[in-house]
Design an enzyme around this catalytic site. Structure first.
Site, PDB file in Angstrom:
ATOM      1  N   TRP A  42      13.722 -43.855   2.572  1.00  0.00           N
ATOM      2  CA  TRP A  42      12.748 -43.526   3.615  1.00  0.00           C
ATOM      3  C   TRP A  42      13.181 -42.338   4.464  1.00  0.00           C
ATOM      4  CZ3 TRP A  42      14.977 -48.160   2.434  1.00  0.00           C
ATOM      5  CH2 TRP A  42      14.157 -49.088   1.779  1.00  0.00           C
ATOM      6  N   ASP A  43      14.204 -41.597   4.033  1.00  0.00           N
ATOM      7  CA  ASP A  43      14.722 -40.466   4.804  1.00  0.00           C
ATOM      8  C   ASP A  43      15.220 -40.931   6.171  1.00  0.00           C
ATOM      9  OD1 ASP A  43      15.457 -37.892   5.451  1.00  0.00           O
ATOM     10  OD2 ASP A  43      13.450 -37.252   6.017  1.00  0.00           O
ATOM     11  N   MET A  44      15.970 -42.017   6.187  1.00  0.00           N
ATOM     12  CA  MET A  44      16.506 -42.553   7.429  1.00  0.00           C
ATOM     13  C   MET A  44      17.925 -42.045   7.687  1.00  0.00           C
ATOM     14  SD  MET A  44      14.243 -44.253   9.017  1.00  0.00           S
ATOM     15  CE  MET A  44      12.538 -44.630   8.625  1.00  0.00           C
TER      16      MET A  44
END
Length: 802
Positions: A483-485
């Site tokens: 999630w591109d965290m």
């Protein structure tokens, strides 16, 4: 005059309104059918039928139109209250248009043709009651503040707690986060809640560095200047460094690195053009340090005893004489180190450092930005430590090969595509550790080919030994991140009072909203962290983690529901509901999918690179959480070419060359370009760090500069950039989408002052003392290309009026 002619003219207005309602009803009916087929609310289908029938009755000049519309308006009001209660911004799109049309239908010139026999129908009274009910509901909602927390801090200090960050003059700001601890806390106290409203511009300086014709879309002025050595040091998007007089803003010297690709055609492919800051090193600070035997360390002979380290957009690390702006010839090759060494190939802009390096007594340490979602063969995320005086490589830590920190041999290449650290370090020289907020291995939304080494250190915090680069400890905040965290904010170091005594803490703010509080000496949790179950089911060839870590200290939003979908009219709200129900969404960490998944919190983050600020004396954190949903859709590799070229990191298909899927990643917006989720989208808040509770939380910012009509409606807007706090009890923030620098009372969150800015200020402001003994507050207002805020080249300082 003929009776037929007069009657025809009198029916004109009901007929026109009838056509309008018929068209509205048919549109709502069509959308309502689709929404109901997706399992959504039946309201729009039923309301569409009601509006269409009302329109037909108006065209036929039947008085029953009044009663039927009264029923539609009454039922809509009850439905709105059932869904969202007395929430003004949620009620507006549901009721405002229907309320206005109800008022129109009560006008005599429109109602009279429906009452040809002179009788007062029951429908008139019913419609009057329905209009009044809707109006009273709207009025009552003006006195509520959903989502806000009111509170008051009842202390000015916690006994025994002091600022333990590295010592510097109170009036200086000598590192990106003021100190290497990244606390963004100033001991200055001239500016207080009582006098902050007297802030006025002291001077304005324009750098002259504006976006060029071939610059990337995300040309940004995210700089936090330094104030040290009697000067202000500013960096610009094109990697220029400017030294200014702190009292007047007068330019003292300027260094232009003459970027090799500036305004060149291949700049168009770049993702970013950013300089968040520079770093200062002073040999004299370490000259008085005591050695283990008790004697003072010998001063280091250097042609540049005071240095500014500048990372450039064309992949260099440059050392400048902080007094003159000249390159330090003894560093690297005549003042610079080429960071392309041992990296391997990459497209223009695909690798460079957007953030300032860290410095210690002997080392300058730097990471790098790697463009997301281009391919699986991107540069390494290696962290490199160079001798602060000679530029010689001392160690390298490659998360793809984490155990070998010996300087890489000539001709060798660091692990391709290993997780990187593009943000800011925090440093504790007493403990001998560097703290790295880590990103993940690209591509962001597909992890089927990630290596065990890359998984281990991704999307978490890694502590390295300063002297050797060896891992001392690490803690992961998102497992198998899809999630591109990546951890965007600079870690914040402070001494924290706990039930078990005072502990050396590191606070890591994250995009998902958790603030992880760890003992920075060993990585053990101070605030409990629990593994919670999350949705499962990744695309073919990938997998998901069954659980994700969640801190007890968090500002995570509740999961979205269909009723949270928003718009300025019932129609764009309906479209957002259809969009919501069409995609996969099972709460936070819903896996990416072929049908499209909602990412909430989005990769814009609850907290991004702005991080948080802390007041170590009051033991509070001052934060600016944002809440914006995104959506991602996986595209099979064979279908990517048909989707057209990639435009930016948030436009078009991200190709992920070498992976089985590309991805479309964008904000969840209505057809009008507004967020599909209901406001507020941005807040300011304070957390009591002694008990981990939110003290207060208030929506923050207006839509003045982001709506078609520049009305300063206080809806609460996202902010990109950080806060700072002061001993005077005032906190500052400039990163909102509207063009303001604002001041707040840290005890209760009350906005005390705002200064209008000539451009967006997606930066972290700072404060310092001038030679005149006055406290200044300074902000860079240069705008943000990808957020669409107004761009400029302003550096503005404020101080109290005489």
């Amino acid at each position: 005059m003929s009776t037929d002619g007069a009657l025809g003219r009198s029916r004109l207005w009901p007929s026109l309104l009838g056509i309008l309602l018929l068209l509205m009803g048919l549109a709502m009916l069509a959308g309502g059918i689709k929404l109901s087929m997706l399992g959504g609310s039946l309201y729009y289908l039923l309301a569409g039928i009601g509006l269409a029938l009302t329109g037909i009755l108006l065209l036929l000049a039947r008085r029953a139109a009044l009663g039927l519309y009264a029923l539609v308006l009454f039922a809509s009001t009850v439905w709105a209250l059932w869904e969202v209660g007395l929430d003004w911004w949620q009620l507006v799109p549901r009721l405002a248009m229907l309320f206005a049309l109800g008022l129109v239908m009560l006008l005599p010139w429109l109602r009279r043709p429906l009452l040809r026999d002179g009788a007062a129908p029951v429908g008139t009274g019913a419609l009057s009651v329905a209009v009044v009910l809707a109006g009273v509901t709207a009025l009552a909602s003006q006195f509520t503040n959903p989502g806000e927390i009111k509170g008051q801090l009842d202390r000015d200090s916690v006994p025994g707690m002091t600022n333990t960050a590295p010592a510097m003059p109170d009036g200086d700001w000598n590192s990106y986060g003021r100190s290497a601890h990244g606390d963004r806390y100033s001991p200055l106290a001239q500016i207080t809640p009582q006098n902050v409203n007297k802030l006025v511009p002291a001077w304005t300086y324009r750098t002259g560095d504006l976006p060029g014709p071939n610059d990337p879309g995300e040309t940004t002025a995210e700089n936090t200047p330094l104030k040290v050595n009697g000067m202000l040091y500013v960096c610009t998007p094109h990697s220029q460094v400017i030294a200014l007089d702190p009292d007047t803003g007068k330019e003292i010297w300027r260094f232009d690195p003459k970027l090799s690709t500036q305004n060149a055609e291949n700049f168009k492919g770049w993702a970013h053009m950013t300089c968040r800051g520079v770093t200062y090193h002073d040999d004299a600070v370490y000259a008085t340090e005591q050695s283990p035997t008790g004697s003072a360390s010998a001063p280091v002979a250097s042609v540049c005893p005071r240095r500014i380290f500048l990372p450039t957009a064309d992949t260099r690390l440059i050392a400048l004489n902080a007094d003159t702006g000249k390159m330090c010839e003894d560093f690297g090759e005549k003042g610079q180190v080429d960071l392309r060494a041992n990296i391997g190939g990459f497209t223009a802009g695909g690798y460079y450092s957007t953030s300032p390096p860290a410095v210690t007594k002997d080392l300058v340490v730097i990471g790098g930005h790697v463009t997301d979602n281009v391919s699986t063969d991107e540069p390494s995320g290696v962290i490199r430590a160079f001798d602060v005086h000679t530029g010689k490589l001392v160690w390298n830590w490659d998360s793809g090969n984490p155990d070998d920190t010996t300087p890489i041999a000539e001709g060798k290449v660091y692990t391709r595509n290993s997780p990187n650290m593009w943000s800011m370090f925090a440093v504790d020289e007493k403990l001998g550790m560097l703290y790295l907020p880590m990103g993940n291995q690209t591509p962001d939304q597909f992890g089927g080919a990630r290596t065990p080494e890359s998984e281990l250190h991704a999307a978490g915090l890694t502590a390295l030994d300063i002297a050797t680069g060896k891992v001392r400890w690490h803690f992961q905040f998102t497992h198998h991140d899809l999630w591109d965290m990546d951890v965007g904010g600079q870690p914040t170091l402070m001494d924290l009072k706990t039930a078990d005594g005072v502990k050396p803490a590191v606070l890591a703010s994250t995009k998902q909203g958790s603030i992880y509080v760890l003992d920075r000496s060993n990585g053990q949790a101070i605030v409990p962290i629990n593994e919670v179950p999350v949705p499962q089911g990744a695309v073919e060839g990938d997998h998901t983690s069954p659980t994700q870590p969640k801190s007890d200290l968090n500002l995570m939003p509740p999961p979205l529901q269909e009723r949270d979908m928003w718009g300025v009219t019932p129609f764009d709200q309906l479209i957002c509901r259809i969009d919501f129900k069409s995609m996969r969404y099972e709460g936070p960490f819903t896996p990416p999918s072929l049908q499209g998944s909602i990412v909430y919190p989005g990769n814009f983050g609850v907290f991004d690179w702005g991080g948080i600020s802390v007041d170590p004396v009051r033991q509070i954190a001052f934060v600016n959480p944002s809440y914006m949903a995104f959506k991602s859709k996986m595209i099979p590799a064979a279908e990517i070419a048909a989707q057209g070229p990639r435009k930016s990191e948030t436009e078009g298909v991200q190709p992920n060359k070498g992976a089985p899927y590309g991805v479309v990643l964008e904000a969840l917006l209505s057809p009008m370009g507004l967020p599909c989720q209901a406001p507020a989208w941005g807040y300011v808040a304070a957390i009591d760090l002694t008990n981990h509770q939110v003290l207060w939380k208030h929506k923050n910012g207006t839509v003045r500069d982001s709506s078609p009509v520049p009305i300063p409606l206080s809806m609460g807007v996202p902010s990109l950039g950080g806060t700072f706090t002061t001993a005077g009890g005032v906190g500052f923030l400039s990163g909102t989408l509207d063009q303001y620098l604002r001041a707040y009372d840290v005890k209760n969150g009350k906005q005390l002052w705002e200064g209008r800015l000539p451009a967006g200020a997606q930066t972290t402001p700072m404060t310092y003392t001038g030679k005149d003994g006055k406290q200044y507050v300074l902000v860079v207002a240069g705008g943000h290309g990808s957020l669409g805020t107004k761009q400029g080249d302003y550096v503005i300082a404020y101080k109290l009026s005489e």
